[in-house]
Write a protein that holds these residues in place. Structure first.
Motif, PDB file in Angstrom:
ATOM      1  N   ALA A   1       0.854  -1.181   0.000  1.00 51.66           N
ATOM      2  CA  ALA A   1       0.000   0.000   0.000  1.00 51.66           C
ATOM      3  C   ALA A   1       0.890   1.230   0.000  1.00 51.66           C
ATOM      4  O   ALA A   1       1.866   1.300   0.743  1.00 51.66           O
ATOM      5  CB  ALA A   1      -0.902   0.011   1.232  1.00 51.66           C
ATOM      6  N   THR A   2       0.555   2.159  -0.844  1.00 54.09           N
ATOM      7  CA  THR A   2       1.294   3.415  -0.896  1.00 54.09           C
ATOM      8  C   THR A   2       0.380   4.467  -1.504  1.00 54.09           C
ATOM      9  O   THR A   2      -0.743   4.183  -1.896  1.00 54.09           O
ATOM     10  CB  THR A   2       2.606   3.274  -1.691  1.00 54.09           C
ATOM     11  N   HIS A   3       0.892   5.662  -1.552  1.00 59.17           N
ATOM     12  CA  HIS A   3       0.135   6.719  -2.227  1.00 59.17           C
ATOM     13  C   HIS A   3       1.057   7.406  -3.223  1.00 59.17           C
ATOM     14  O   HIS A   3       2.271   7.278  -3.160  1.00 59.17           O
ATOM     15  CB  HIS A   3      -0.443   7.723  -1.225  1.00 59.17           C
ATOM     16  N   LEU A   4       0.439   8.114  -4.124  1.00 55.13           N
ATOM     17  CA  LEU A   4       1.157   8.870  -5.133  1.00 55.13           C
ATOM     18  C   LEU A   4       0.478  10.222  -5.220  1.00 55.13           C
ATOM     19  O   LEU A   4      -0.702  10.304  -5.556  1.00 55.13           O
ATOM     20  CB  LEU A   4       1.095   8.145  -6.482  1.00 55.13           C
ATOM     21  N   GLY A   5       1.189  11.267  -4.856  1.00 50.54           N
ATOM     22  CA  GLY A   5       0.624  12.609  -4.918  1.00 50.54           C
ATOM     23  C   GLY A   5      -0.449  12.814  -3.866  1.00 50.54           C
ATOM     24  O   GLY A   5      -0.502  12.128  -2.854  1.00 50.54           O
ATOM     25  N   ARG A   6      -1.310  13.770  -4.133  1.00 46.53           N
ATOM     26  CA  ARG A   6      -2.386  14.094  -3.203  1.00 46.53           C
ATOM     27  C   ARG A   6      -3.731  14.103  -3.932  1.00 46.53           C
ATOM     28  O   ARG A   6      -4.375  15.141  -4.055  1.00 46.53           O
ATOM     29  CB  ARG A   6      -2.134  15.456  -2.560  1.00 46.53           C
ATOM     30  N   PRO A   7      -4.153  12.925  -4.422  1.00 49.00           N
ATOM     31  CA  PRO A   7      -5.441  12.895  -5.125  1.00 49.00           C
ATOM     32  C   PRO A   7      -6.592  13.131  -4.156  1.00 49.00           C
ATOM     33  O   PRO A   7      -6.453  12.945  -2.948  1.00 49.00           O
ATOM     34  CB  PRO A   7      -5.498  11.489  -5.698  1.00 49.00           C
ATOM     35  N   LYS A   8      -7.704  13.525  -4.726  1.00 46.72           N
ATOM     36  CA  LYS A   8      -8.928  13.658  -3.927  1.00 46.72           C
ATOM     37  C   LYS A   8      -9.361  12.265  -3.495  1.00 46.72           C
ATOM     38  O   LYS A   8      -9.219  11.303  -4.228  1.00 46.72           O
ATOM     39  CB  LYS A   8     -10.041  14.278  -4.769  1.00 46.72           C
ATOM     40  N   PHE A 101       4.280  -2.312   8.151  1.00 46.90           N
ATOM     41  CA  PHE A 101       5.577  -1.642   8.189  1.00 46.90           C
ATOM     42  C   PHE A 101       5.407  -0.231   7.659  1.00 46.90           C
ATOM     43  O   PHE A 101       4.910  -0.040   6.555  1.00 46.90           O
ATOM     44  CB  PHE A 101       6.615  -2.377   7.329  1.00 46.90           C
ATOM     45  N   GLN A 102       5.814   0.731   8.442  1.00 48.27           N
ATOM     46  CA  GLN A 102       5.775   2.135   8.033  1.00 48.27           C
ATOM     47  C   GLN A 102       7.173   2.483   7.557  1.00 48.27           C
ATOM     48  O   GLN A 102       8.125   2.448   8.323  1.00 48.27           O
ATOM     49  CB  GLN A 102       5.368   3.005   9.228  1.00 48.27           C
ATOM     50  N   ASN A 103       7.306   2.790   6.280  1.00 55.17           N
ATOM     51  CA  ASN A 103       8.634   3.100   5.760  1.00 55.17           C
ATOM     52  C   ASN A 103       8.743   4.535   5.297  1.00 55.17           C
ATOM     53  O   ASN A 103       9.779   4.937   4.802  1.00 55.17           O
ATOM     54  CB  ASN A 103       9.011   2.150   4.621  1.00 55.17           C
ATOM     55  N   GLY A 104       7.698   5.318   5.456  1.00 57.76           N
ATOM     56  CA  GLY A 104       7.733   6.707   5.019  1.00 57.76           C
ATOM     57  C   GLY A 104       7.662   7.653   6.206  1.00 57.76           C
ATOM     58  O   GLY A 104       6.595   7.890   6.757  1.00 57.76           O
ATOM     59  N   ARG A 110       0.929  11.295  10.001  1.00 58.78           N
ATOM     60  CA  ARG A 110      -0.441  11.581   9.564  1.00 58.78           C
ATOM     61  C   ARG A 110      -1.452  10.723  10.319  1.00 58.78           C
ATOM     62  O   ARG A 110      -1.197   9.578  10.638  1.00 58.78           O
ATOM     63  CB  ARG A 110      -0.585  11.331   8.062  1.00 58.78           C
ATOM     64  N   ILE A 111      -2.584  11.300  10.573  1.00 57.34           N
ATOM     65  CA  ILE A 111      -3.676  10.567  11.211  1.00 57.34           C
ATOM     66  C   ILE A 111      -4.536  10.007  10.086  1.00 57.34           C
ATOM     67  O   ILE A 111      -5.579  10.536   9.741  1.00 57.34           O
ATOM     68  CB  ILE A 111      -4.486  11.476  12.160  1.00 57.34           C
ATOM     69  N   GLU A 112      -4.026   8.945   9.470  1.00 58.60           N
ATOM     70  CA  GLU A 112      -4.711   8.278   8.370  1.00 58.60           C
ATOM     71  C   GLU A 112      -4.844   6.801   8.715  1.00 58.60           C
ATOM     72  O   GLU A 112      -4.105   6.274   9.553  1.00 58.60           O
ATOM     73  CB  GLU A 112      -3.927   8.465   7.061  1.00 58.60           C
ATOM     74  N   ALA A 113      -5.750   6.147   8.043  1.00 57.04           N
ATOM     75  CA  ALA A 113      -6.051   4.748   8.376  1.00 57.04           C
ATOM     76  C   ALA A 113      -4.831   3.848   8.282  1.00 57.04           C
ATOM     77  O   ALA A 113      -4.624   2.991   9.130  1.00 57.04           O
ATOM     78  CB  ALA A 113      -7.171   4.218   7.476  1.00 57.04           C
ATOM     79  N   THR A 114      -3.983   4.040   7.259  1.00 55.92           N
ATOM     80  CA  THR A 114      -2.856   3.131   7.072  1.00 55.92           C
ATOM     81  C   THR A 114      -1.625   3.490   7.894  1.00 55.92           C
ATOM     82  O   THR A 114      -0.693   2.703   7.961  1.00 55.92           O
ATOM     83  CB  THR A 114      -2.450   3.050   5.585  1.00 55.92           C
ATOM     84  N   LEU A 129      14.029   2.448   5.963  1.00 60.26           N
ATOM     85  CA  LEU A 129      14.153   3.857   5.587  1.00 60.26           C
ATOM     86  C   LEU A 129      13.680   4.768   6.716  1.00 60.26           C
ATOM     87  O   LEU A 129      14.268   5.808   6.987  1.00 60.26           O
ATOM     88  CB  LEU A 129      13.355   4.149   4.317  1.00 60.26           C
ATOM     89  N   PHE A 130      12.629   4.364   7.382  1.00 58.56           N
ATOM     90  CA  PHE A 130      12.100   5.128   8.515  1.00 58.56           C
ATOM     91  C   PHE A 130      13.160   5.196   9.621  1.00 58.56           C
ATOM     92  O   PHE A 130      13.439   6.262  10.176  1.00 58.56           O
ATOM     93  CB  PHE A 130      10.831   4.449   9.018  1.00 58.56           C
ATOM     94  N   VAL A 131      13.769   4.054   9.936  1.00 58.16           N
ATOM     95  CA  VAL A 131      14.800   4.007  10.978  1.00 58.16           C
ATOM     96  C   VAL A 131      15.990   4.893  10.595  1.00 58.16           C
ATOM     97  O   VAL A 131      16.516   5.634  11.433  1.00 58.16           O
ATOM     98  CB  VAL A 131      15.243   2.553  11.250  1.00 58.16           C
ATOM     99  N   GLU A 132      16.412   4.837   9.344  1.00 57.83           N
ATOM    100  CA  GLU A 132      17.526   5.687   8.890  1.00 57.83           C
ATOM    101  C   GLU A 132      17.212   7.164   9.097  1.00 57.83           C
ATOM    102  O   GLU A 132      18.079   7.942   9.511  1.00 57.83           O
ATOM    103  CB  GLU A 132      17.835   5.433   7.414  1.00 57.83           C
ATOM    104  N   GLU A 133      15.990   7.563   8.797  1.00 58.85           N
ATOM    105  CA  GLU A 133      15.619   8.972   8.978  1.00 58.85           C
ATOM    106  C   GLU A 133      15.614   9.356  10.454  1.00 58.85           C
ATOM    107  O   GLU A 133      16.079  10.433  10.820  1.00 58.85           O
ATOM    108  CB  GLU A 133      14.271   9.275   8.325  1.00 58.85           C
ATOM    109  N   ILE A 134      15.115   8.500  11.305  1.00 57.88           N
ATOM    110  CA  ILE A 134      15.115   8.778  12.740  1.00 57.88           C
ATOM    111  C   ILE A 134      16.553   8.903  13.241  1.00 57.88           C
ATOM    112  O   ILE A 134      16.892   9.831  13.987  1.00 57.88           O
ATOM    113  CB  ILE A 134      14.367   7.668  13.526  1.00 57.88           C
ATOM    114  N   GLU A 135      17.418   7.999  12.831  1.00 54.22           N
ATOM    115  CA  GLU A 135      18.829   8.061  13.246  1.00 54.22           C
ATOM    116  C   GLU A 135      19.493   9.330  12.727  1.00 54.22           C
ATOM    117  O   GLU A 135      20.309   9.939  13.418  1.00 54.22           O
ATOM    118  CB  GLU A 135      19.588   6.813  12.768  1.00 54.22           C
TER     119      GLU A 135
END
Length: 170
Positions: A1-8, A101-104, A110-114, A129-135
């Motif tokens: 599951a992912t998103h692309l851009g900010r569609p309606k 797994f949250q990788n972004g 964000r307070i979103e379902a996923t 990737l998430f861990v690398e950013e936190i570090e």
């Protein structure tokens, strides 16, 4: 599951809410080539704003996996519940996944379902990737020398909050 851009997201009052150009179709071929397997999109029903139930179900996904096909949800932001942190999407996903797994890092807050509600039903973990950013953030809080930080983003308020946090760091 992912998103692309900010569609309606789904809005029955706006029949043009679904724009096929915001679909993840554009990444299916490159992703398939990169992983050496066919990727098949699980589609959103434009009439309901939900994934088609004959596709987002354990049996269908099991069949795909048995045939070596990787299922991928179409742009998660199309779903009626995603941006509302809705329970329906979280429950539907919990029927077909064991963990999340949250990788972004950029979407984790964000307070979103996923990125939020799903964790009431399945355990959630930070991806590499998430861990690398936190570090990386942790490292700049205690630098060994002077440094410059460039902060950008879609929302000015978020950038200001980040800068305030950095300036308060010891």
């Amino acid at each position: 599951a992912t998103h692309l851009g900010r569609p309606k997201s789904f809005d029955p009052a706006k029949p043009d809410w679904y724009n096929p150009q915001d679909s993840l179709d554009v990444i299916v071929e490159p992703l398939s080539a990169a992983i050496g397997r066919e990727v098949r999109i699980i589609r959103i029903d434009p009439a309901t704003g939900n994934y088609f139930p004959d596709q987002l179900n354990p049996n269908y996904i099991r069949e795909l996996a048995h045939d070596g096909i990787v299922p991928m949800l179409d742009n998660i932001r199309f779903h009626r519940d995603e941006q509302k942190n809705g329970e329906g999407l979280a429950r539907d996903l919990a029927k077909v996944v064991n963990v999340s797994f949250q990788n972004g890092f950029g979407a984790a807050h964000r307070i979103e379902a996923t990125s939020n509600h799903i964790h009431q039903f399945v355990p959630g973990f930070a991806g590499d990737l998430f861990v690398e950013e936190i570090e990386g953030h942790r490292a700049i809080k205690k630098p060994s020398s002077n440094y410059v930080v460039v902060v950008g983003g879609d929302k000015v308020q978020e950038s200001l909050d980040i800068m305030r946090g950095l300036l308060r760091a010891e």
